[in-house]
Design a protein around this motif. Structure first.
Motif, PDB file in Angstrom:
ATOM      1  N   ALA A 155     -34.686 101.959  28.406  1.00  0.00           N
ATOM      2  CA  ALA A 155     -34.008 101.459  27.212  1.00  0.00           C
ATOM      3  C   ALA A 155     -35.041 100.848  26.278  1.00  0.00           C
ATOM      4  N   SER A 156     -34.701 100.748  25.015  1.00  0.00           N
ATOM      5  CA  SER A 156     -35.610 100.154  24.037  1.00  0.00           C
ATOM      6  C   SER A 156     -35.737  98.654  24.300  1.00  0.00           C
ATOM      7  N   PRO A 157     -36.860  98.039  23.923  1.00  0.00           N
ATOM      8  CA  PRO A 157     -37.029  96.588  24.148  1.00  0.00           C
ATOM      9  C   PRO A 157     -35.911  95.748  23.539  1.00  0.00           C
ATOM     10  N   GLN A 158     -35.300  96.231  22.464  1.00  0.00           N
ATOM     11  CA  GLN A 158     -34.242  95.471  21.808  1.00  0.00           C
ATOM     12  C   GLN A 158     -32.930  95.492  22.590  1.00  0.00           C
ATOM     13  N   THR A 159     -32.755  96.498  23.456  1.00  0.00           N
ATOM     14  CA  THR A 159     -31.472  96.631  24.169  1.00  0.00           C
ATOM     15  C   THR A 159     -31.584  96.394  25.673  1.00  0.00           C
ATOM     16  N   VAL A 160     -32.790  96.087  26.171  1.00  0.00           N
ATOM     17  CA  VAL A 160     -32.970  95.893  27.614  1.00  0.00           C
ATOM     18  C   VAL A 160     -32.089  94.770  28.136  1.00  0.00           C
ATOM     19  N   ASP A 161     -32.084  93.634  27.440  1.00  0.00           N
ATOM     20  CA  ASP A 161     -31.288  92.493  27.898  1.00  0.00           C
ATOM     21  C   ASP A 161     -29.796  92.825  27.920  1.00  0.00           C
ATOM     22  N   LEU A 162     -29.357  93.584  26.937  1.00  0.00           N
ATOM     23  CA  LEU A 162     -27.951  93.983  26.888  1.00  0.00           C
ATOM     24  C   LEU A 162     -27.584  94.832  28.105  1.00  0.00           C
ATOM     25  N   TRP A 163     -28.471  95.761  28.472  1.00  0.00           N
ATOM     26  CA  TRP A 163     -28.203  96.609  29.640  1.00  0.00           C
ATOM     27  C   TRP A 163     -28.243  95.808  30.936  1.00  0.00           C
ATOM     28  N   ILE A 164     -29.138  94.828  31.005  1.00  0.00           N
ATOM     29  CA  ILE A 164     -29.166  93.952  32.184  1.00  0.00           C
ATOM     30  C   ILE A 164     -27.851  93.192  32.305  1.00  0.00           C
ATOM     31  N   MET A 165     -27.343  92.702  31.178  1.00  0.00           N
ATOM     32  CA  MET A 165     -26.066  91.980  31.185  1.00  0.00           C
ATOM     33  C   MET A 165     -24.928  92.887  31.634  1.00  0.00           C
ATOM     34  N   VAL A 166     -24.915  94.112  31.143  1.00  0.00           N
ATOM     35  CA  VAL A 166     -23.861  95.058  31.537  1.00  0.00           C
ATOM     36  C   VAL A 166     -23.932  95.359  33.032  1.00  0.00           C
ATOM     37  N   LEU A 167     -25.146  95.560  33.548  1.00  0.00           N
ATOM     38  CA  LEU A 167     -25.303  95.820  34.976  1.00  0.00           C
ATOM     39  C   LEU A 167     -24.854  94.617  35.808  1.00  0.00           C
ATOM     40  N   LEU A 168     -25.200  93.420  35.357  1.00  0.00           N
ATOM     41  CA  LEU A 168     -24.782  92.210  36.069  1.00  0.00           C
ATOM     42  C   LEU A 168     -23.264  92.060  36.058  1.00  0.00           C
ATOM     43  N   LEU A 169     -22.633  92.408  34.945  1.00  0.00           N
ATOM     44  CA  LEU A 169     -21.170  92.384  34.888  1.00  0.00           C
ATOM     45  C   LEU A 169     -20.578  93.319  35.934  1.00  0.00           C
ATOM     46  N   ALA A 170     -21.145  94.519  36.033  1.00  0.00           N
ATOM     47  CA  ALA A 170     -20.648  95.491  37.010  1.00  0.00           C
ATOM     48  C   ALA A 170     -20.879  95.006  38.438  1.00  0.00           C
ATOM     49  N   VAL A 171     -22.055  94.428  38.705  1.00  0.00           N
ATOM     50  CA  VAL A 171     -22.361  93.938  40.053  1.00  0.00           C
ATOM     51  C   VAL A 171     -21.447  92.769  40.425  1.00  0.00           C
ATOM     52  N   ASN A 172     -21.197  91.866  39.487  1.00  0.00           N
ATOM     53  CA  ASN A 172     -20.292  90.753  39.761  1.00  0.00           C
ATOM     54  C   ASN A 172     -18.862  91.239  39.998  1.00  0.00           C
ATOM     55  N   ALA A 173     -18.446  92.234  39.238  1.00  0.00           N
ATOM     56  CA  ALA A 173     -17.115  92.814  39.469  1.00  0.00           C
ATOM     57  C   ALA A 173     -17.054  93.437  40.864  1.00  0.00           C
ATOM     58  N   GLY A 174     -18.134  94.125  41.255  1.00  0.00           N
ATOM     59  CA  GLY A 174     -18.182  94.698  42.601  1.00  0.00           C
ATOM     60  C   GLY A 174     -18.164  93.634  43.681  1.00  0.00           C
ATOM     61  N   ALA A 175     -18.903  92.521  43.457  1.00  0.00           N
ATOM     62  CA  ALA A 175     -18.916  91.419  44.427  1.00  0.00           C
ATOM     63  C   ALA A 175     -17.538  90.787  44.548  1.00  0.00           C
ATOM     64  N   LEU A 176     -16.871  90.626  43.415  1.00  0.00           N
ATOM     65  CA  LEU A 176     -15.515  90.061  43.414  1.00  0.00           C
ATOM     66  C   LEU A 176     -14.565  90.952  44.211  1.00  0.00           C
ATOM     67  N   LEU A 177     -14.647  92.255  43.978  1.00  0.00           N
ATOM     68  CA  LEU A 177     -13.786  93.192  44.710  1.00  0.00           C
ATOM     69  C   LEU A 177     -14.123  93.201  46.190  1.00  0.00           C
ATOM     70  N   LEU A 178     -15.416  93.175  46.516  1.00  0.00           N
ATOM     71  CA  LEU A 178     -15.843  93.176  47.917  1.00  0.00           C
ATOM     72  C   LEU A 178     -15.290  91.962  48.661  1.00  0.00           C
ATOM     73  N   ILE A 179     -15.449  90.771  48.076  1.00  0.00           N
ATOM     74  CA  ILE A 179     -14.972  89.567  48.745  1.00  0.00           C
ATOM     75  C   ILE A 179     -13.453  89.583  48.857  1.00  0.00           C
ATOM     76  N   HIS A 180     -12.780  90.072  47.817  1.00  0.00           N
ATOM     77  CA  HIS A 180     -11.319  90.184  47.870  1.00  0.00           C
ATOM     78  C   HIS A 180     -10.874  91.076  49.030  1.00  0.00           C
ATOM     79  N   LEU A 181     -11.561  92.218  49.185  1.00  0.00           N
ATOM     80  CA  LEU A 181     -11.211  93.130  50.283  1.00  0.00           C
ATOM     81  C   LEU A 181     -11.544  92.526  51.642  1.00  0.00           C
ATOM     82  N   VAL A 182     -12.670  91.810  51.714  1.00  0.00           N
ATOM     83  CA  VAL A 182     -13.053  91.164  52.974  1.00  0.00           C
ATOM     84  C   VAL A 182     -12.016  90.129  53.375  1.00  0.00           C
ATOM     85  N   ILE A 183     -11.567  89.314  52.424  1.00  0.00           N
ATOM     86  CA  ILE A 183     -10.605  88.255  52.731  1.00  0.00           C
ATOM     87  C   ILE A 183      -9.262  88.841  53.156  1.00  0.00           C
ATOM     88  N   ARG A 184      -8.902  89.999  52.601  1.00  0.00           N
ATOM     89  CA  ARG A 184      -7.628  90.620  52.964  1.00  0.00           C
ATOM     90  C   ARG A 184      -7.705  91.408  54.267  1.00  0.00           C
TER      91      ARG A 184
END
Length: 300
Positions: free
Chosen positions: A127-156
Protein backbone atom coordinates in the motif's frame (compact mmCIF):
# COMPACT_ATOMS: atom_id res chain seq x y z
CA UNK A 1 -3.47 15.76 9.65
CA UNK A 2 -6.48 15.24 11.94
CA UNK A 3 -7.48 12.16 9.95
CA UNK A 4 -4.03 10.60 10.49
CA UNK A 5 -4.25 11.36 14.22
CA UNK A 6 -7.68 9.74 14.53
CA UNK A 7 -6.47 6.65 12.67
CA UNK A 8 -3.49 6.41 15.05
CA UNK A 9 -5.87 6.64 18.05
CA UNK A 10 -8.09 3.95 16.53
CA UNK A 11 -5.09 1.64 16.04
CA UNK A 12 -4.07 2.16 19.67
CA UNK A 13 -7.61 1.37 20.83
CA UNK A 14 -7.76 -1.80 18.72
CA UNK A 15 -4.39 -3.10 19.98
CA UNK A 16 -5.49 -2.52 23.57
CA UNK A 17 -8.84 -4.14 22.78
CA UNK A 18 -7.11 -7.31 21.59
CA UNK A 19 -5.19 -7.36 24.87
CA UNK A 20 -8.42 -6.79 26.79
CA UNK A 21 -10.17 -9.71 25.06
CA UNK A 22 -7.39 -12.01 26.26
CA UNK A 23 -7.51 -10.68 29.83
CA UNK A 24 -11.30 -10.86 29.86
CA UNK A 25 -11.07 -14.54 28.97
CA UNK A 26 -8.67 -15.03 31.88
CA UNK A 27 -10.51 -13.09 34.55
CA UNK A 28 -14.04 -12.46 33.31
CA UNK A 29 -14.77 -16.01 32.20
CA UNK A 30 -12.25 -18.18 34.09
CA UNK A 31 -11.60 -16.18 37.25
CA UNK A 32 -7.81 -16.03 36.81
CA UNK A 33 -6.16 -12.97 38.37
CA UNK A 34 -3.41 -12.28 35.85
CA UNK A 35 -1.21 -9.27 36.65
CA UNK A 36 1.42 -10.24 34.07
CA UNK A 37 -0.53 -9.90 30.83
CA UNK A 38 2.00 -7.44 29.44
CA UNK A 39 4.61 -10.22 29.55
CA UNK A 40 2.79 -12.10 26.79
CA UNK A 41 2.38 -8.80 24.93
CA UNK A 42 6.17 -8.34 25.02
CA UNK A 43 6.87 -11.94 23.98
CA UNK A 44 4.63 -11.54 20.95
CA UNK A 45 6.16 -8.22 19.95
CA UNK A 46 9.77 -9.41 20.17
CA UNK A 47 9.08 -12.80 18.57
CA UNK A 48 7.46 -11.25 15.51
CA UNK A 49 10.05 -8.47 15.29
CA UNK A 50 13.07 -10.79 15.51
CA UNK A 51 11.67 -13.27 13.00
CA UNK A 52 10.71 -10.60 10.47
CA UNK A 53 14.14 -8.97 10.80
CA UNK A 54 15.61 -12.37 9.86
CA UNK A 55 13.57 -12.36 6.65
CA UNK A 56 10.55 -14.39 7.73
CA UNK A 57 7.35 -13.05 6.08
CA UNK A 58 5.41 -10.74 8.37
CA UNK A 59 2.19 -12.83 8.43
CA UNK A 60 4.20 -15.92 9.40
CA UNK A 61 6.07 -13.93 12.06
CA UNK A 62 2.82 -12.69 13.57
CA UNK A 63 1.31 -16.17 13.67
CA UNK A 64 4.50 -17.45 15.33
CA UNK A 65 4.27 -14.61 17.87
CA UNK A 66 0.77 -15.68 18.92
CA UNK A 67 1.83 -19.34 19.10
CA UNK A 68 4.99 -18.63 21.10
CA UNK A 69 3.14 -16.42 23.59
CA UNK A 70 0.56 -19.18 24.07
CA UNK A 71 3.31 -21.77 24.58
CA UNK A 72 5.02 -19.48 27.11
CA UNK A 73 1.82 -19.54 29.14
CA UNK A 74 1.82 -23.36 29.39
CA UNK A 75 4.63 -23.88 31.96
CA UNK A 76 3.46 -20.82 33.86
CA UNK A 77 -0.02 -22.28 33.98
CA UNK A 78 1.09 -25.73 35.08
CA UNK A 79 3.00 -24.22 38.01
CA UNK A 80 0.96 -21.22 39.02
CA UNK A 81 -2.60 -22.41 38.47
CA UNK A 82 -2.26 -24.97 41.23
CA UNK A 83 -1.87 -22.02 43.61
CA UNK A 84 -4.58 -19.81 45.06
CA UNK A 85 -5.72 -16.71 43.20
CA UNK A 86 -3.60 -14.36 45.34
CA UNK A 87 -0.44 -16.34 44.64
CA UNK A 88 -1.30 -16.53 40.94
CA UNK A 89 -1.45 -12.73 40.79
CA UNK A 90 2.03 -12.50 42.36
CA UNK A 91 3.51 -15.18 40.11
CA UNK A 92 2.17 -13.62 36.90
CA UNK A 93 3.41 -10.16 37.91
CA UNK A 94 6.86 -11.66 38.59
CA UNK A 95 6.71 -13.44 35.23
CA UNK A 96 6.10 -10.21 33.30
CA UNK A 97 8.92 -8.43 35.10
CA UNK A 98 11.23 -11.39 34.43
CA UNK A 99 10.40 -11.16 30.73
CA UNK A 100 11.21 -7.45 30.75
CA UNK A 101 14.51 -8.03 32.57
CA UNK A 102 15.51 -10.64 29.98
CA UNK A 103 14.70 -8.20 27.19
CA UNK A 104 16.88 -5.58 28.86
CA UNK A 105 19.89 -7.76 29.64
CA UNK A 106 20.14 -10.13 26.64
CA UNK A 107 21.60 -7.53 24.31
CA UNK A 108 22.97 -10.13 21.90
CA UNK A 109 19.38 -10.95 20.98
CA UNK A 110 17.20 -7.94 21.81
CA UNK A 111 19.74 -5.05 21.78
CA UNK A 112 18.66 -4.32 25.35
CA UNK A 113 17.56 -0.78 26.14
CA UNK A 114 18.61 0.33 22.65
CA UNK A 115 15.56 -1.44 21.27
CA UNK A 116 14.90 -3.04 17.91
CA UNK A 117 14.64 -0.53 15.03
CA UNK A 118 13.76 -1.14 11.41
CA UNK A 119 11.02 -3.71 11.97
CA UNK A 120 9.16 -4.33 8.68
CA UNK A 121 5.86 -2.50 8.62
CA UNK A 122 2.57 -4.18 7.78
CA UNK A 123 1.54 -3.63 4.15
CA UNK A 124 4.88 -1.95 3.37
CA UNK A 125 5.46 -2.14 -0.37
CA UNK A 126 1.86 -3.18 -0.94
CA UNK A 127 0.00 0.00 0.00
CA UNK A 128 1.09 3.60 -0.45
CA UNK A 129 2.68 5.32 2.59
CA UNK A 130 -0.41 7.52 2.89
CA UNK A 131 -2.78 4.55 3.25
CA UNK A 132 -0.67 2.05 5.25
CA UNK A 133 -2.10 3.14 8.60
CA UNK A 134 -5.63 2.90 7.25
CA UNK A 135 -5.04 -0.69 6.11
CA UNK A 136 -3.51 -1.58 9.47
CA UNK A 137 -6.63 -0.21 11.17
CA UNK A 138 -8.89 -2.22 8.87
CA UNK A 139 -6.91 -5.40 9.53
CA UNK A 140 -7.05 -4.78 13.29
CA UNK A 141 -10.82 -4.30 13.06
CA UNK A 142 -11.12 -7.65 11.31
CA UNK A 143 -8.83 -9.39 13.82
CA UNK A 144 -10.75 -7.95 16.78
CA UNK A 145 -14.03 -9.06 15.21
CA UNK A 146 -12.53 -12.54 14.80
CA UNK A 147 -11.32 -12.54 18.42
CA UNK A 148 -14.77 -11.48 19.60
CA UNK A 149 -16.41 -14.28 17.62
CA UNK A 150 -13.82 -16.82 18.79
CA UNK A 151 -14.35 -16.02 22.47
CA UNK A 152 -18.13 -16.01 21.99
CA UNK A 153 -17.96 -19.50 20.46
CA UNK A 154 -15.58 -20.72 23.17
CA UNK A 155 -17.88 -19.50 25.95
CA UNK A 156 -20.89 -21.18 24.32
CA UNK A 157 -19.01 -24.48 23.96
CA UNK A 158 -18.74 -27.26 26.59
CA UNK A 159 -15.23 -26.00 27.34
CA UNK A 160 -16.61 -22.53 28.00
CA UNK A 161 -19.26 -23.83 30.35
CA UNK A 162 -16.58 -25.67 32.34
CA UNK A 163 -14.30 -22.64 32.72
CA UNK A 164 -17.27 -20.56 33.87
CA UNK A 165 -18.05 -23.30 36.38
CA UNK A 166 -14.41 -23.18 37.52
CA UNK A 167 -14.76 -19.43 38.01
CA UNK A 168 -17.96 -19.82 40.05
CA UNK A 169 -17.22 -22.96 42.08
CA UNK A 170 -13.96 -24.81 41.56
CA UNK A 171 -14.72 -27.35 44.30
CA UNK A 172 -17.91 -28.42 42.54
CA UNK A 173 -15.99 -28.89 39.27
CA UNK A 174 -13.53 -31.19 41.05
CA UNK A 175 -16.43 -33.12 42.56
CA UNK A 176 -17.70 -33.79 39.03
CA UNK A 177 -14.38 -35.39 38.10
CA UNK A 178 -12.92 -32.50 36.09
CA UNK A 179 -9.38 -31.16 36.57
CA UNK A 180 -9.68 -27.36 36.92
CA UNK A 181 -5.92 -26.86 36.35
CA UNK A 182 -6.16 -28.24 32.80
CA UNK A 183 -9.01 -25.93 31.87
CA UNK A 184 -7.33 -22.94 33.49
CA UNK A 185 -4.11 -23.66 31.58
CA UNK A 186 -5.94 -23.82 28.24
CA UNK A 187 -7.76 -20.57 29.01
CA UNK A 188 -4.47 -18.91 30.00
CA UNK A 189 -2.83 -20.08 26.77
CA UNK A 190 -5.66 -18.80 24.58
CA UNK A 191 -5.67 -15.37 26.22
CA UNK A 192 -1.87 -15.23 26.05
CA UNK A 193 -2.01 -16.00 22.33
CA UNK A 194 -4.29 -12.99 21.79
CA UNK A 195 -1.87 -10.82 23.79
CA UNK A 196 1.03 -12.11 21.69
CA UNK A 197 -0.84 -11.22 18.51
CA UNK A 198 -1.49 -7.73 19.90
CA UNK A 199 2.24 -7.43 20.56
CA UNK A 200 3.00 -8.41 16.97
CA UNK A 201 0.69 -5.67 15.71
CA UNK A 202 2.39 -3.20 18.04
CA UNK A 203 5.82 -4.12 16.67
CA UNK A 204 4.86 -3.94 13.00
CA UNK A 205 2.90 -0.72 13.45
CA UNK A 206 5.54 1.25 15.38
CA UNK A 207 8.52 -0.46 13.60
CA UNK A 208 10.51 0.04 16.81
CA UNK A 209 10.17 -1.68 20.18
CA UNK A 210 12.11 -1.49 23.44
CA UNK A 211 11.63 -2.98 26.92
CA UNK A 212 10.25 0.22 28.46
CA UNK A 213 7.17 -0.15 26.24
CA UNK A 214 6.15 -3.24 28.24
CA UNK A 215 5.86 -2.02 31.83
CA UNK A 216 3.25 -3.34 34.33
CA UNK A 217 1.22 -0.13 33.86
CA UNK A 218 0.00 -1.56 30.52
CA UNK A 219 -1.50 -4.57 32.31
CA UNK A 220 -3.29 -2.34 34.80
CA UNK A 221 -4.65 -0.14 32.02
CA UNK A 222 -6.22 -3.26 30.53
CA UNK A 223 -7.61 -4.23 33.94
CA UNK A 224 -9.18 -0.77 34.22
CA UNK A 225 -10.75 -1.16 30.78
CA UNK A 226 -12.47 -4.47 31.55
CA UNK A 227 -13.62 -3.32 35.00
CA UNK A 228 -15.04 -0.07 33.59
CA UNK A 229 -16.86 -1.87 30.79
CA UNK A 230 -18.07 -4.83 32.81
CA UNK A 231 -16.28 -8.01 33.85
CA UNK A 232 -17.36 -11.05 31.86
CA UNK A 233 -19.07 -8.97 29.14
CA UNK A 234 -17.55 -8.82 25.67
CA UNK A 235 -19.46 -5.63 24.90
CA UNK A 236 -17.96 -4.21 28.10
CA UNK A 237 -14.46 -4.99 26.82
CA UNK A 238 -15.13 -2.95 23.69
CA UNK A 239 -16.74 -0.03 25.52
CA UNK A 240 -14.23 0.01 28.37
CA UNK A 241 -11.24 0.07 26.03
CA UNK A 242 -12.69 2.89 23.94
CA UNK A 243 -13.49 4.92 27.06
CA UNK A 244 -10.07 4.36 28.62
CA UNK A 245 -7.97 5.19 25.55
CA UNK A 246 -10.30 8.05 24.65
CA UNK A 247 -9.78 9.57 28.07
CA UNK A 248 -6.00 8.99 28.05
CA UNK A 249 -5.68 10.75 24.72
CA UNK A 250 -8.31 13.41 25.39
CA UNK A 251 -6.69 14.43 28.65
CA UNK A 252 -3.56 15.43 26.71
CA UNK A 253 -5.46 18.51 25.52
CA UNK A 254 -6.39 19.69 29.02
CA UNK A 255 -3.14 21.66 29.24
CA UNK A 256 -4.35 23.74 26.30
CA UNK A 257 -7.24 25.04 28.42
CA UNK A 258 -5.79 24.97 31.94
CA UNK A 259 -2.63 26.96 32.54
CA UNK A 260 0.08 26.30 35.07
CA UNK A 261 0.18 22.50 34.65
CA UNK A 262 3.42 20.99 33.42
CA UNK A 263 3.55 17.86 31.29
CA UNK A 264 4.83 15.79 34.21
CA UNK A 265 2.09 17.10 36.49
CA UNK A 266 -0.52 16.38 33.83
CA UNK A 267 0.53 12.73 33.75
CA UNK A 268 -0.07 12.50 37.50
CA UNK A 269 -3.43 14.29 37.21
CA UNK A 270 -4.47 11.87 34.47
CA UNK A 271 -3.71 8.81 36.62
CA UNK A 272 -5.51 10.42 39.56
CA UNK A 273 -8.66 11.06 37.56
CA UNK A 274 -8.65 7.49 36.22
CA UNK A 275 -8.29 6.23 39.80
CA UNK A 276 -11.22 8.35 41.01
CA UNK A 277 -13.37 7.15 38.10
CA UNK A 278 -12.51 3.53 38.86
CA UNK A 279 -13.39 3.98 42.55
CA UNK A 280 -16.74 5.50 41.58
CA UNK A 281 -17.51 2.59 39.26
CA UNK A 282 -16.59 0.04 41.94
CA UNK A 283 -18.74 1.83 44.54
CA UNK A 284 -21.80 2.73 42.49
CA UNK A 285 -21.79 0.25 39.61
CA UNK A 286 -19.58 -2.70 40.59
CA UNK A 287 -20.80 -4.78 37.64
CA UNK A 288 -19.31 -2.18 35.25
CA UNK A 289 -20.94 0.30 32.91
CA UNK A 290 -22.23 -2.44 30.61
CA UNK A 291 -22.32 -5.31 33.10
CA UNK A 292 -25.30 -7.45 34.00
CA UNK A 293 -27.28 -5.99 36.91
CA UNK A 294 -29.27 -9.19 37.56
CA UNK A 295 -26.48 -10.69 39.70
CA UNK A 296 -26.44 -7.64 41.91
CA UNK A 297 -30.22 -7.72 42.31
CA UNK A 298 -30.16 -11.39 43.30
CA UNK A 299 -27.46 -10.70 45.89
CA UNK A 300 -29.49 -7.79 47.24
Amino acid sequence: MMEAYLIAIAIGILIYMLLAFGLSLHYGFTGLINFGHVGFFAIGAYTSALLSLKGVPVPVSMAAAAAFAALAAYPLGMIALRLGSDYLAIVTLGFSESVRMVLQTEEWLTRGMHGLPGIPRLFAGWASPQTVDLWIMVLLLAVNAGALLLIHLVIRSPFGRVIEAVRDNEVAVRALGKDPAKFKTRSLMLGAGLAGLAGAFQAHYLTFISPEQFVPLITFYIWIAIILGGVGRLSGVVAGTVLLVGFLEGSCFVRDFVGGISEVQMASVRIGIIGIALICVVLYRPQGLFGNTSTRRRKA
